[in-house]
Design an enzyme around this catalytic site. Structure first.
Site, PDB file in Angstrom:
ATOM      1  N   ASP A 177      -1.205   3.761   5.083  1.00  0.00           N
ATOM      2  CA  ASP A 177      -2.467   3.408   5.731  1.00  0.00           C
ATOM      3  C   ASP A 177      -2.405   3.917   7.166  1.00  0.00           C
ATOM      4  O   ASP A 177      -1.530   3.521   7.944  1.00  0.00           O
ATOM      5  CB  ASP A 177      -2.673   1.889   5.711  1.00  0.00           C
ATOM      6  CG  ASP A 177      -3.976   1.479   6.369  1.00  0.00           C
ATOM      7  OD1 ASP A 177      -5.020   2.056   6.028  1.00  0.00           O
ATOM      8  OD2 ASP A 177      -3.950   0.585   7.254  1.00  0.00           O
ATOM      9  N   GLU A 261      -5.285   7.868   2.122  1.00  0.00           N
ATOM     10  CA  GLU A 261      -6.744   7.826   2.002  1.00  0.00           C
ATOM     11  C   GLU A 261      -7.341   9.147   2.468  1.00  0.00           C
ATOM     12  O   GLU A 261      -6.821   9.791   3.382  1.00  0.00           O
ATOM     13  CB  GLU A 261      -7.314   6.703   2.871  1.00  0.00           C
ATOM     14  CG  GLU A 261      -7.152   5.323   2.283  1.00  0.00           C
ATOM     15  CD  GLU A 261      -7.769   4.259   3.174  1.00  0.00           C
ATOM     16  OE1 GLU A 261      -8.741   3.616   2.750  1.00  0.00           O
ATOM     17  OE2 GLU A 261      -7.263   4.074   4.288  1.00  0.00           O
ATOM     18  N   CYS A 314      -7.085  -8.064  -2.299  1.00  0.00           N
ATOM     19  CA  CYS A 314      -5.799  -8.765  -2.287  1.00  0.00           C
ATOM     20  C   CYS A 314      -4.829  -7.960  -3.149  1.00  0.00           C
ATOM     21  O   CYS A 314      -5.105  -7.695  -4.323  1.00  0.00           O
ATOM     22  CB  CYS A 314      -5.968 -10.179  -2.842  1.00  0.00           C
ATOM     23  SG  CYS A 314      -4.391 -11.041  -3.095  1.00  0.00           S
ATOM     24  N   CYS A 317      -3.667 -10.323  -6.398  1.00  0.00           N
ATOM     25  CA  CYS A 317      -4.535 -10.677  -7.532  1.00  0.00           C
ATOM     26  C   CYS A 317      -5.761  -9.773  -7.674  1.00  0.00           C
ATOM     27  O   CYS A 317      -6.481  -9.863  -8.669  1.00  0.00           O
ATOM     28  CB  CYS A 317      -4.981 -12.137  -7.423  1.00  0.00           C
ATOM     29  SG  CYS A 317      -6.073 -12.448  -6.011  1.00  0.00           S
ATOM     30  N   CYS A 334      -5.943 -15.070   0.974  1.00  0.00           N
ATOM     31  CA  CYS A 334      -6.765 -14.828  -0.216  1.00  0.00           C
ATOM     32  C   CYS A 334      -7.305 -16.170  -0.736  1.00  0.00           C
ATOM     33  O   CYS A 334      -6.513 -17.085  -1.018  1.00  0.00           O
ATOM     34  CB  CYS A 334      -5.928 -14.145  -1.294  1.00  0.00           C
ATOM     35  SG  CYS A 334      -6.814 -13.921  -2.858  1.00  0.00           S
ATOM     36  N   CYS A 337      -5.744 -16.618  -4.710  1.00  0.00           N
ATOM     37  CA  CYS A 337      -4.324 -16.901  -4.991  1.00  0.00           C
ATOM     38  C   CYS A 337      -3.581 -17.445  -3.767  1.00  0.00           C
ATOM     39  O   CYS A 337      -2.382 -17.726  -3.844  1.00  0.00           O
ATOM     40  CB  CYS A 337      -3.620 -15.646  -5.507  1.00  0.00           C
ATOM     41  SG  CYS A 337      -3.475 -14.322  -4.290  1.00  0.00           S
ATOM     42  N   ASP A 344      -3.017  -4.410   7.547  1.00  0.00           N
ATOM     43  CA  ASP A 344      -2.602  -3.015   7.349  1.00  0.00           C
ATOM     44  C   ASP A 344      -1.562  -2.860   6.238  1.00  0.00           C
ATOM     45  O   ASP A 344      -1.633  -1.912   5.456  1.00  0.00           O
ATOM     46  CB  ASP A 344      -2.053  -2.445   8.666  1.00  0.00           C
ATOM     47  CG  ASP A 344      -3.116  -2.411   9.756  1.00  0.00           C
ATOM     48  OD1 ASP A 344      -4.289  -2.209   9.403  1.00  0.00           O
ATOM     49  OD2 ASP A 344      -2.775  -2.593  10.941  1.00  0.00           O
TER      50      ASP A 344
END
Length: 363
Positions: A177, A261, A314, A317, A334, A337, A344
């Site tokens: 990232d 990305e 997340c 999950c 989250c 979960c 990051d």
């Protein structure tokens, strides 16, 4: 690699003239194309011997460099005809980009047009010139490009053909990232700080710009300050390239699969508040380095879609938390979960998972 200043002043003058004469040759045939019509590289090159009798300045230059300038013109016209670029433009000798290219060839008597011995290189018409060797030259020489930088230094790029051995394969995969606060965060939790090279020199650049504004444009003192400013910018560019090359090589050596990305940097630069920091980070150049090094060394670089919500998902999950769109949210829990995520690191883990899924579906 940097060329040392030739001891013989005549070599220095010739080195100054070559880029200008090559541009003049380019402009001559471009003007001919505008008045009549564009022919082809071979038909234009066939005119050079006759033109040398008319224009003495053509005899002053390495003939191969003249042919290379015609190849550049031919390439520009081909791009224009295919709709990949605009109509070729005339080259200005006042432009800071002063360079010329010459080709390697072997003469009938067995001598070579370009040779390298220790810290010297033999160039057509120039003879032997000293240079600072940044690395050993391996492989068969194809061509060389001599470039004059804004600060008056001469650099030589040597294009060689060689077989690059692939690195031993491993089963490591990593998601990356890219960011501004930290340059990159990996799915392994490794954080690489942003070098922020430009910001370290911004005060010096501001002082020199202020001094430059007070000088009379075109005066000796104006050129002295302008040269100092160019040296600072060249130093920043060199530091940035060194950082990007070392980091990209490290990642390529350690991992078989690298996932990043696809960033729309041009669109991001429209944000005037962050444009300078984004330019300084040089994400596009970093991904370019990863791309060609992965191809060289038998690695796989996977680019995931720009609009993939890597920060919002997340990694445990798969729940999508749209509140994380707010860039001020650095850590979140989250709701499904109850896993606690660093923004990051969580994004890099999602990038890794998405990249591995794309890898499976493409096979």
């Amino acid at each position: 690699m940097e060329l040392c200043k030739p001891k013989l002043w005549i070599k220095h003058i010739v080195l100054e003239l070559y880029p200008i004469k090559s541009k003049k040759n380019f402009n001559h045939f471009l003007a001919q194309s505008k008045n009549d019509k564009y022919l082809s590289y071979s038909k234009f090159a066939a005119q050079l011997p006759k033109l040398k009798k008319e224009y003495n300045w053509l005899k002053e230059v390495d003939s191969i460099s003249l042919q290379q300038s015609l190849k550049d013109l031919d390439k520009a016209f081909k791009r224009f005809f295919k709709g990949l670029g605009g109509f070729p433009k005339f080259k200005s000798k006042k432009n800071n980009k002063q360079s010329y290219r010459t080709q390697y060839f072997k003469r009938s008597n067995g001598t070579e047009s370009i040779e390298i011995k220790d810290n010297k290189i033999k160039l057509p018409k120039l003879g032997w010139v000293k240079f600072r060797k940044s690395r050993e030259i391996t492989g068969k020489i194809q061509n060389v490009t001599i470039r004059k930088s804004k600060v008056g230094k001469y650099y030589i790029s040597i294009c060689v053909q060689e077989e690059i051995k692939e690195l031993p394969q491993n089963n490591k995969a990593i998601g990356i990232d890219l960011g501004l606060k930290n340059f990159l965060i990996t799915s392994n939790g490794e954080i690489v700080s942003n070098s922020r090279t430009l910001s370290k020199y911004k005060n010096k650049i501001a002082r020199l710009n202020k001094r430059l504004a007070k000088k009379e444009e075109g005066s000796n003192n104006w050129y002295k300050v302008k040269n100092k400013l160019a040296r600072v910018h060249e130093k920043i560019a060199n530091i940035r390239k060194d950082f990007l090359h070392k980091l990209s090589t490290k990642l390529i050596c350690e991992n078989q699969t690298i996932i990043v990305e696809s960033l729309k940097v041009k669109n991001m630069l429209k944000n005037s508040r962050l444009a300078k920091s984004i330019s300084d980070a040089s994400w596009s150049k970093f991904v370019d380095y990863l791309s060609y090094k992965a191809e060289w060394y038998g690695r796989e670089l996977i680019k995931i879609d720009t609009f993939f919500p890597s920060s919002q998902l997340c990694s445990k999950c798969g729940y999508q938390n749209k509140k994380v769109k707010d860039l001020s949210v650095c850590e979140w829990e989250c709701p499904k979960c109850h896993s606690i995520h660093d923004r990051d690191i969580n994004a890099s883990k999602n990038i890794l998972q998405q990249g591995l899924q794309l890898q499976l579906t493409s096979r």
